[in-house]
Design a protein around this motif. Structure first.
Motif, mmCIF file in Angstrom:
data_model
loop_
_atom_site.group_PDB
_atom_site.id
_atom_site.type_symbol
_atom_site.label_atom_id
_atom_site.label_comp_id
_atom_site.label_asym_id
_atom_site.label_seq_id
_atom_site.Cartn_x
_atom_site.Cartn_y
_atom_site.Cartn_z
ATOM 1 N N LEU A 10 -19.871 13.578 -0.052
ATOM 2 C CA LEU A 10 -20.451 12.660 0.924
ATOM 3 C C LEU A 10 -21.233 11.566 0.207
ATOM 4 O O LEU A 10 -21.554 11.699 -0.983
ATOM 5 C CB LEU A 10 -21.398 13.429 1.858
ATOM 6 C CG LEU A 10 -20.743 14.422 2.823
ATOM 7 C CD1 LEU A 10 -21.763 15.438 3.326
ATOM 8 C CD2 LEU A 10 -20.095 13.703 3.997
ATOM 9 N N ASP A 11 -21.554 10.504 0.956
ATOM 10 C CA ASP A 11 -22.416 9.448 0.446
ATOM 11 C C ASP A 11 -23.861 9.959 0.501
ATOM 12 O O ASP A 11 -24.399 10.186 1.596
ATOM 13 C CB ASP A 11 -22.248 8.203 1.327
ATOM 14 C CG ASP A 11 -23.057 7.020 0.825
ATOM 15 O OD1 ASP A 11 -24.050 7.224 0.085
ATOM 16 O OD2 ASP A 11 -22.700 5.880 1.178
ATOM 17 N N ALA A 12 -24.473 10.146 -0.656
ATOM 18 C CA ALA A 12 -25.808 10.748 -0.725
ATOM 19 C C ALA A 12 -26.859 9.900 -0.007
ATOM 20 O O ALA A 12 -27.880 10.416 0.441
ATOM 21 C CB ALA A 12 -26.215 10.951 -2.180
ATOM 22 N N ARG A 13 -26.595 8.595 0.109
ATOM 23 C CA ARG A 13 -27.593 7.709 0.721
ATOM 24 C C ARG A 13 -27.631 7.857 2.237
ATOM 25 O O ARG A 13 -28.518 7.367 2.910
ATOM 26 C CB ARG A 13 -27.301 6.249 0.339
ATOM 27 C CG ARG A 13 -27.478 6.011 -1.166
ATOM 28 C CD ARG A 13 -26.718 4.796 -1.641
ATOM 29 N NE ARG A 13 -25.289 4.919 -1.392
ATOM 30 C CZ ARG A 13 -24.359 4.164 -1.965
ATOM 31 N NH1 ARG A 13 -24.691 3.217 -2.811
ATOM 32 N NH2 ARG A 13 -23.085 4.341 -1.683
ATOM 33 N N LYS A 14 -26.613 8.536 2.794
ATOM 34 C CA LYS A 14 -26.550 8.675 4.260
ATOM 35 C C LYS A 14 -27.151 9.977 4.764
ATOM 36 O O LYS A 14 -26.969 10.347 5.915
ATOM 37 C CB LYS A 14 -25.102 8.514 4.730
ATOM 38 C CG LYS A 14 -24.581 7.106 4.492
ATOM 39 C CD LYS A 14 -23.216 6.893 5.109
ATOM 40 C CE LYS A 14 -22.728 5.459 4.912
ATOM 41 N NZ LYS A 14 -21.298 5.322 5.138
ATOM 42 N N GLY A 15 -27.820 10.695 3.895
ATOM 43 C CA GLY A 15 -28.527 11.902 4.338
ATOM 44 C C GLY A 15 -27.710 13.164 4.190
ATOM 45 O O GLY A 15 -26.546 13.134 3.811
ATOM 46 N N LEU A 16 -28.355 14.295 4.510
ATOM 47 C CA LEU A 16 -27.737 15.604 4.306
ATOM 48 C C LEU A 16 -26.844 16.016 5.464
ATOM 49 O O LEU A 16 -25.893 16.768 5.277
ATOM 50 C CB LEU A 16 -28.825 16.670 4.137
ATOM 51 C CG LEU A 16 -29.859 16.457 3.023
ATOM 52 C CD1 LEU A 16 -30.944 17.529 3.113
ATOM 53 C CD2 LEU A 16 -29.181 16.496 1.653
ATOM 54 N N LEU A 17 -27.166 15.534 6.672
ATOM 55 C CA LEU A 17 -26.516 16.074 7.868
ATOM 56 C C LEU A 17 -25.507 15.091 8.463
ATOM 57 O O LEU A 17 -25.741 14.485 9.502
ATOM 58 C CB LEU A 17 -27.590 16.463 8.895
ATOM 59 C CG LEU A 17 -28.612 17.492 8.367
ATOM 60 C CD1 LEU A 17 -29.722 17.722 9.386
ATOM 61 C CD2 LEU A 17 -27.924 18.805 8.008
ATOM 62 N N GLN A 18 -24.381 14.923 7.778
ATOM 63 C CA GLN A 18 -23.341 14.004 8.235
ATOM 64 C C GLN A 18 -22.147 14.796 8.774
ATOM 65 O O GLN A 18 -21.827 15.862 8.264
ATOM 66 C CB GLN A 18 -22.854 13.141 7.062
ATOM 67 C CG GLN A 18 -23.972 12.384 6.349
ATOM 68 C CD GLN A 18 -23.451 11.654 5.116
ATOM 69 O OE1 GLN A 18 -22.431 10.965 5.168
ATOM 70 N NE2 GLN A 18 -24.127 11.817 3.988
ATOM 71 N N PRO A 19 -21.460 14.265 9.794
ATOM 72 C CA PRO A 19 -20.263 14.955 10.284
ATOM 73 C C PRO A 19 -19.147 14.908 9.239
ATOM 74 O O PRO A 19 -19.149 14.055 8.348
ATOM 75 C CB PRO A 19 -19.879 14.143 11.528
ATOM 76 C CG PRO A 19 -20.472 12.795 11.302
ATOM 77 C CD PRO A 19 -21.720 12.997 10.489
ATOM 78 N N GLY A 20 -18.191 15.806 9.370
ATOM 79 C CA GLY A 20 -17.084 15.884 8.422
ATOM 80 C C GLY A 20 -16.264 14.610 8.350
ATOM 81 O O GLY A 20 -15.651 14.319 7.314
#
Ligand code: AHG
Ligand code: MN
Ligand code: MN
Length: 315
Positions: free
Chosen positions: A124-134
């Protein structure tokens, strides 16, 4: 012959993102080496501790987690690691753009009995946070440690499979995986039948009825008990994998974990032309509220997933 590095160089992706795949491939080669020797070196059995999910960790779960952490720590493009075996996310010293979520060793019940296990990962893109949808995944993959070590990856549009050769190099063996829409093979732990919901019971009963049921064809059942092995079979020849919500796992939200089991496998299956559902929505659309969140997982051949969805739509 196309190696993993040749293939990665030909993809239209950021070089840092490609390097995350190289890092996970290197970790997988090292884990494969440990697994091959574990019965000899005595690295079998329990580690004597439990993980955040309350599961007994095997020695090889802990070793595999260390190997992944070690490789990831050396890649300047990765700043965050989420692992099944670590309660909290690890914020690495590197300021890289990528987050890796991993199940370092999937199929713990098959360790010590020489049955296929694997390593699953999501990028995932680390800058978009930990809780991103798949659906926000930039890439995903797994290594399957079976008769051969397979490395199966996607950046979204295609899923490709590589096989480890005797010199330790991954060689492209399937350039584009394609899950046939139609299939006659299903994978579910039928020992849990009495716990299933109406949709799962209904769908499986139709399959068991075979040519005498509404599907009008005979089905076969396979359950390795390692998600990696069961999903690998489906990516190679079709079928459906199910770990639904049932009356026992409902309180936890399911059995399998969203970030490092459900999401990466759902992305791979989608890239290969298959589908996924929780029963209510695509696995890839679930917005997580916890890094270790669990989720019901149904994925594989599109026609079969549609039949399961139709059962859920009946309510
Ligand atoms: P893990 O070993 O990482 O905890 O995951 C095991 C999972 C998955 O690999 C498999 O599909 C499922 O657990 C097996 O569940 P059962 O024990 O119900 O067969
Ligand atoms: Mn697992
Ligand atoms: Mn695991």
């Amino acid at each position: 012959m196309t190696t993993l590095s040749d293939w990665l160089a030909a993809q239209n992706v950021d070089q840092g993102l490609a390097s995350v795949m190289t890092t996970m491939a290197a970790a997988s080669v090292e884990i494969a080496g440990v697994l091959r020797q574990a019965a000899i070196t005595g690295q079998t059995g329990l580690a004597g501790q439990t993980n955040v999910q309350g599961e007994d960790q095997k020695a090889l779960d802990v070793i595999s987690n260390h190997i992944v952490l070690n490789h990831i720590g050396q890649n300047p493009h990765i700043s965050i690691l989420i692992s099944e075996e670590l309660d909290e996310p690890v914020h690495l010293q590197n300021q890289g753009a990528y987050l890796v979520a991993t199940d370092p060793l999937d199929g713990s019940s098959n360790l010590d009995v020489n049955v296929t296990v694997g390593t699953i990962f999501s990028i995932l893109d680390a800058r978009k946070g930990l809780l991103q949808p798949g659906s926000a995944q930039l890439g995903a993959g797994y290594a399957a440690y079976g008769p051969a070590t397979s490395f199966v990856i996607t950046f979204g549009p295609v899923a490709a499979a590589f096989t480890l050769d005797e010199t330790g190099v991954f060689v492209l063996t399937t350039a584009q995986l394609g899950v046939p829409a139609a299939s006659a093979e299903y994978a579910i732990n039928t020992a849990r039948e009495r716990l299933w919901d109406r949709a799962t019971k209904g769908y499986v009963a139709e399959n068991v009825a075979g040519e005498t049921g509404p599907a009008g064809k005979r089905y076969n059942m396979r359950w390795v008990g390692s998600m990696v092995a069961d999903v690998h079979r489906i990516l190679m020849r079709g079928g459906i994998f199910m770990y639904p919500l049932d009356s026992e796992n409902a309180a936890k939200g399911g059995r399998l974990r969203l970030l490092y089991e459900g999401n990466p496998m759902a992305l791979l299956v989608q890239a290969a032309g298959g589908a996924s559902t929780t029963g209510q929505q695509s696995v890839l659309d679930v917005v997580p509220s916890d890094i270790h969140q669990r989720v019901p997982v149904v994925l594989g051949s599109a026609d079969e997933v549609k039949r399961v969805e139709a059962w859920y739509a009946k309510g």
